[in-house]
Design an enzyme around this catalytic site. Structure first.
Site, mmCIF file in Angstrom:
data_model
loop_
_atom_site.group_PDB
_atom_site.id
_atom_site.type_symbol
_atom_site.label_atom_id
_atom_site.label_comp_id
_atom_site.label_asym_id
_atom_site.label_seq_id
_atom_site.Cartn_x
_atom_site.Cartn_y
_atom_site.Cartn_z
ATOM 1 N N ALA A 106 -39.535 14.919 7.032
ATOM 2 C CA ALA A 106 -39.781 16.331 7.335
ATOM 3 C C ALA A 106 -40.629 16.992 6.260
ATOM 4 C CB ALA A 106 -38.444 17.064 7.482
ATOM 5 N N SER A 147 -47.189 11.091 2.367
ATOM 6 C CA SER A 147 -46.639 9.747 2.583
ATOM 7 C C SER A 147 -46.959 9.321 4.000
ATOM 8 C CB SER A 147 -45.121 9.752 2.380
ATOM 9 O OG SER A 147 -44.528 8.559 2.862
ATOM 10 N N ILE A 155 -45.768 2.128 -2.576
ATOM 11 C CA ILE A 155 -46.419 2.038 -3.877
ATOM 12 C C ILE A 155 -45.354 1.693 -4.917
ATOM 13 C CG2 ILE A 155 -47.872 3.209 -5.554
ATOM 14 C CD1 ILE A 155 -49.249 3.140 -2.919
ATOM 15 N N TYR A 163 -36.961 13.335 4.044
ATOM 16 C CA TYR A 163 -38.224 12.955 3.406
ATOM 17 C C TYR A 163 -39.376 13.044 4.402
ATOM 18 C CZ TYR A 163 -41.432 10.150 0.524
ATOM 19 O OH TYR A 163 -42.499 9.702 -0.220
ATOM 20 N N ASN A 171 -49.035 15.964 -6.770
ATOM 21 C CA ASN A 171 -48.449 14.625 -6.699
ATOM 22 C C ASN A 171 -46.940 14.606 -6.924
ATOM 23 O OD1 ASN A 171 -48.404 11.564 -7.060
ATOM 24 N ND2 ASN A 171 -47.758 12.262 -9.090
ATOM 25 N N VAL A 230 -41.950 21.951 -11.422
ATOM 26 C CA VAL A 230 -42.716 22.569 -10.334
ATOM 27 C C VAL A 230 -41.829 23.276 -9.313
ATOM 28 C CG1 VAL A 230 -44.718 21.055 -10.538
ATOM 29 C CG2 VAL A 230 -42.800 20.380 -9.053
ATOM 30 N N LYS A 254 -42.659 15.529 3.919
ATOM 31 C CA LYS A 254 -44.003 14.974 3.827
ATOM 32 C C LYS A 254 -44.828 15.347 5.059
ATOM 33 C CE LYS A 254 -43.661 13.096 -0.216
ATOM 34 N NZ LYS A 254 -44.433 13.655 -1.349
#
Length: 252
Positions: A156, A141, A186, A154, A89, A63, A158
């Site tokens: 920033a 998140s 998770i 991370y 996702n 992606v 999300k």
């Protein structure tokens, strides 16, 4: 079946939340397309879907590469002629102190966690509109809403997904609904290293006690919310940011 006749694309569909989403959407009648870099886990997801009576298609793709997204879109159009549900996702975790996070780290997490959501949504949108619209579900998140130590890049990215969700909801309605799920801890392959670190320091019990639900989550804990936003049950909801965190944010 709430999704009979619908077509869903799930990025990062080979493991974790993506696999659980594909299985759950297929169980409600959707024809599911899973995208991801590694063919083997994608094929495993499709095999599970088919074993349970569903229909699935694996499209190996990265992606972060526009040409891969375009090829996937074209294959979905050729195979099914429509797209109704997009679950963004695919993602990668990065837990490093700010001063130890290199620009290379930052750029890598940007490519996977934020840029891909923008790119996949933009390139898949015309196909969704051709069929009359649909639902985009972004997986962000809890750290996209709340802060956290040793996770600046991370957080920033999300956080960017959260704001991109709101912006797209405002711009693409009423044909396209865009909502965002913000999970906490998770138990997925992506989280293995971080959870192992917590376990090795003897802090797992302390962590689980922070949750009112007194446990960490599994990918299947996400599927009810994904189905809700994918279906007409949420037909008047867009721009929503849903925390799926076992109540953890009550303490922060």
């Amino acid at each position: 079946m709430k999704l009979k006749g619908k077509v869903a694309v799930i990025t990062g569909g080979g493991t974790g939340i993506g696999r659980a989403a594909a299985i759950a959407l297929a169980a409600e009648g959707a024809r599911v397309v899973v995208m991801g870099r590694r063919p083997e886990p994608l094929n495993e997801t499709v095999d599970i879907v088919k074993e349970r009576g569903g229909e699935g298609l694996a499209i190996p793709s990265d992606v972060t590469k526009i040409e891969d997204i375009e090829k996937a879109r074209d294959e979905v159009r050729e195979t099914y002629g429509r797209l109704d549900i997009l679950v963004n996702n695919a993602g990668s975790a990065l837990f490093k102190p700010f001063m130890k996070t290199s620009l290379e780290d930052f750029d890598r997490i940007y490519q996977v966690d934020l840029r891909s959501v923008f790119a996949v949504s933009q390139l898949m949108l015309p196909l969704m509109l051709e069929g009359g619209g649909g639902s985009i579900i972004n997986i962000a998140s809890i750290l996209g809403v709340l802060g956290g130590k040793s996770s600046s890049a991370y957080c920033a990215m999300k956080g960017g997904v959260v704001q991109l969700t709101r912006a797209l909801a405002a711009e693409l309605g009423p044909e396209i609904r865009v909502n965002c799920l913000c999970p906490s801890h998770i138990i997925t392959p992506m989280m293995e290293d971080e959870l192992s670190r917590i376990e090795s320091k003897g802090k797992m019990d302390k962590l689980t006690k922070m949750f009112p639900m007194k446990r960490l989550a599994y990918p299947e804990d996400m599927t009810g919310s994904i189905l809700f936003y994918a279906s007409d049950d949420s037909k008047w909801l867009t721009g929503n940011i849903l925390m799926i965190d076992g109540g953890l944010s009550c303490y922060i």
